[in-house]
Enzyme design. Structure first.
Site, PDB file in Angstrom:
ATOM      1  N   LYS A 158       0.660  -1.105  -0.010  1.00  0.00           N
ATOM      2  CA  LYS A 158       0.056  -0.146  -0.045  1.00  0.00           C
ATOM      3  C   LYS A 158       1.098   1.179  -0.024  1.00  0.00           C
ATOM      4  O   LYS A 158       0.364   2.406  -0.613  1.00  0.00           O
ATOM      5  CB  LYS A 158      -1.036  -0.061   1.350  1.00  0.00           C
ATOM      6  CG  LYS A 158      -1.882  -1.273   1.523  1.00  0.00           C
ATOM      7  CD  LYS A 158      -2.805  -1.409   0.205  1.00  0.00           C
ATOM      8  CE  LYS A 158      -3.846  -2.241   0.766  1.00  0.00           C
ATOM      9  NZ  LYS A 158      -3.760  -3.665   0.982  1.00  0.00           N
TER      10      LYS A 158
HETATM   11  C1  LIG Z   1      -4.229  -4.651   0.274  1.00  0.00           C
HETATM   12  C2  LIG Z   1      -3.224  -6.054   0.218  1.00  0.00           C
HETATM   13  C3  LIG Z   1      -3.640  -7.011  -0.656  1.00  0.00           C
HETATM   14  C4  LIG Z   1      -4.878  -7.025  -1.619  1.00  0.00           C
HETATM   15  O1  LIG Z   1      -4.554  -6.036  -2.624  1.00  0.00           O
HETATM   16  P1  LIG Z   1      -5.779  -5.422  -3.398  1.00  0.00           P
HETATM   17  O2  LIG Z   1      -5.085  -4.520  -4.268  1.00  0.00           O
HETATM   18  O3  LIG Z   1      -6.773  -5.017  -2.386  1.00  0.00           O
HETATM   19  O4  LIG Z   1      -6.263  -6.548  -4.229  1.00  0.00           O
HETATM   20  C5  LIG Z   1      -2.878  -8.103  -0.786  1.00  0.00           C
HETATM   21  N1  LIG Z   1      -1.746  -8.393  -0.103  1.00  0.00           N
HETATM   22  C6  LIG Z   1      -1.503  -7.363   1.083  1.00  0.00           C
HETATM   23  C7  LIG Z   1      -0.422  -7.390   1.798  1.00  0.00           C
HETATM   24  C8  LIG Z   1      -2.376  -6.289   1.256  1.00  0.00           C
HETATM   25  O5  LIG Z   1      -2.032  -5.286   1.913  1.00  0.00           O
END
Ligand SMILES: *Cc1c(COP(=O)(O)O)cnc(C)c1O
Length: 495
Positions: A112
């Site tokens: 993120k």
């Molecule tokens: C948010 C997240 C995901 C999923 O990603 P999306 O874009 O919501 O599909 C997968 N792994 C981790 C560690 C995340 O923080």
């Protein structure tokens, strides 16, 4: 050429990139999508000569056309700096027959950060461009990682406040500690008694509440979203797929034009959608492999053409993927519906009222780029252990879901295309689950003893993000019911 954005539920509603970033969600509840996906305007060979920031500028300038060169470059400079613990920003690690694209070297050690390090800069720039006088209130629902990354990105950013809602029992101990110890005068963290979908629905309802929006405006506030529905998150995520391809070429792992597959551990469908956009920009990507955990609503969707959220919500050791309503899938649905906003709006309305919808055969035929599968908890644990035993490399639980699905894909298809696995979190973020996957004996150990042991096993120093919270004070302890979210926001803002 100016690229505008339109709502997935009303194609007549068109806004500029900066307006789409400011609004987050369209007024009709739809998501903003570019009116077309631009083609890369440089060759892949040129990309190999660029560093991460230059690739970021090259990709993002084509999507955010109303930002000046100076504005966008400043945003990029401020985002991808020493907050990342590696100059490469997103290094590729070759292990166990795949390339792991490590997207967790930012401030909060999950992918993120790739988008949320830049979003506050894009947003404040967008506010200036559009003469926004109100303070911007970022309202975010999180399954754990978005919350901390958004808090970290927006903390003490002038003219903004950030309120994060997370499911009380739906995040890892480290994730919770990271959030409730967040500093900054403008940061608010609230646990809700409910799951991630409750939090996300609550936030969407607040956004859709016109009367509340009016009240906010009178008081000098307006909402925006740091969730992955904001195109200001999606666009920066396209960058690392382009970057990864250029590094494979640079390192002579692939030949010019050679296709690669991409595996993405998926929750809200934002990350994999960014890969889909990268492919549509002309990047040589073959299959987009969508990996789910036991909440396998997407696997079922790709298998049957029916999206059905009417099922039990399962808490897994990959909590950031514990999601039954993958918001960004709407952007793909709109795309495969031939950019027909009425058709899309009808399906989304069915989802809202009945919890499910089915796509037509034509639409299903347009999904051939995708392959979906899922990993059960025991399979995920076994893959963490196997990869550690065989290579010494330790991956987190989300990445392990992707690694598991990749193995299933290869077994099923025999496809030997070189493959990038999006490595979405540091194993340090999910230490307990990772360590007990390697050996059950760790079950009785304390959280920070596990951290030190992980460092020993993996030979990777403990990241700053973890060192920080060893001794940090809890600064946030608000808990509310899922139906009290709006009142909680009012209280926080004093309105
Ligand atoms: C948010 C997240 C995901 C999923 O990603 P999306 O874009 O919501 O599909 C997968 N792994 C981790 C560690 C995340 O923080």
């Amino acid at each position: 050429m100016e690229l505008l954005y339109k709502s997935t539920r009303n194609s007549d509603c068109k806004v500029t990139a900066s307006q789409a970033i400011l609004k987050g969600l369209a007024d009709d509840g739809g998501l903003f999508v570019p009116t077309f996906i631009p083609k890369l305007d440089v060759t892949v060979e040129e990309l190999t000569k660029m560093d991460y920031k230059e690739v970021a500028y090259t990709v993002m300038k084509q999507f955010l056309t109303d930002f000046t060169e100076e504005e966008l470059k400043k945003c990029i400079e401020n985002a991808y700096d020493s907050k990342f613990d590696t100059d490469e920003i997103a290094p590729l690690v070759k292990a166990d027959g795949a390339y792991y694209l490590e997207l967790f070297h930012g401030a909060t050690i999950a992918f993120k950060d790739m988008a949320l390090s830049i979003l506050p800069h894009l947003l404040t720039t967008a506010a200036k461009k559009n003469n926004v006088k109100n303070d911007i209130v970022i309202l975010t629902a999180t399954s754990g990682d978005t919350g901390k990354a958004a808090l970290s990105g927006f903390a003490d950013v002038q003219g903004t406040k950030i309120i994060v809602f997370y499911p009380k029992d739906g995040v890892s101990p480290i994730q919770e500690k990271q959030m409730v110890t967040q500093k900054g005068d403008n940061t608010y963290v609230v646990a809700i008694k409910g799951n991630f979908d409750d939090a996300q629905t609550g936030v969407k309802n607040i956004f859709g509440d016109k009367e509340f929006g009016k009240l906010m405006d009178e008081k000098g506030f307006q909402f925006s979203s740091a969730n992955s529905i904001n195109i200001g998150r999606l666009v920066p995520q396209i960058v690392y797929y382009v970057y990864a391809y250029s590094r494979l070429l640079l390192n002579e792992e692939i030949a010019l034009g050679e296709k690669i597959n991409v595996v993405v551990p998926t929750g809200n469908f934002g990350n994999i959608l960014a890969a889909f956009y990268a492919k549509n920009m002309g990047l040589p990507i073959g299959k987009l492999i969508c990996a789910s955990n036991d909440n396998k609503v997407l696997y079922d969707f790709f298998a049957t053409g029916t999206y059905d959220r009417n099922r039990e919500f399962i808490l897994t050791m990959s909590p950031s993927m514990d999601i039954l309503i993958s918001s960004n899938l709407e952007r793909l649905i709109y795309f495969i519906a031939g950019q027909d906003s009425e058709k899309n709006a009808k399906l989304m309305n069915e989802l809202k009222t009945t919890g499910k919808y089915s796509i037509t055969d034509d639409m299903k035929a347009a999904l051939t780029d995708f392959y979906g599968n899922y990993a059960k908890e025991a399979e995920t644990a076994k893959v963490i252990k196997d990869i550690y035993d065989n290579t010494g490399y330790i991956i987190d639980t989300h990445t392990a879901v992707a690694a598991t699905v990749y193995k299933k894909y290869v077994k099923e298809t025999g496809d030997t295309t070189k493959t990038v696995i999006a490595s979405t979190a540091s194993p340090y973020k999910f230490t307990r689950s990772v360590m007990t996957s390697i050996d059950e004996k760790y079950g009785t150990w304390g959280d920070f003893d596990l951290v030190d042991e992980l460092s020993k096993l993996s030979n990777v120093p403990v990241p700053n993000a973890i060192e920080e919270i060893r001794t940090a004070k809890v600064l946030h302890d608000t808990v509310c019911e899922a139906d009290e979210m709006k009142d909680t926001v009012k209280k926080i803002l004093g309105i």
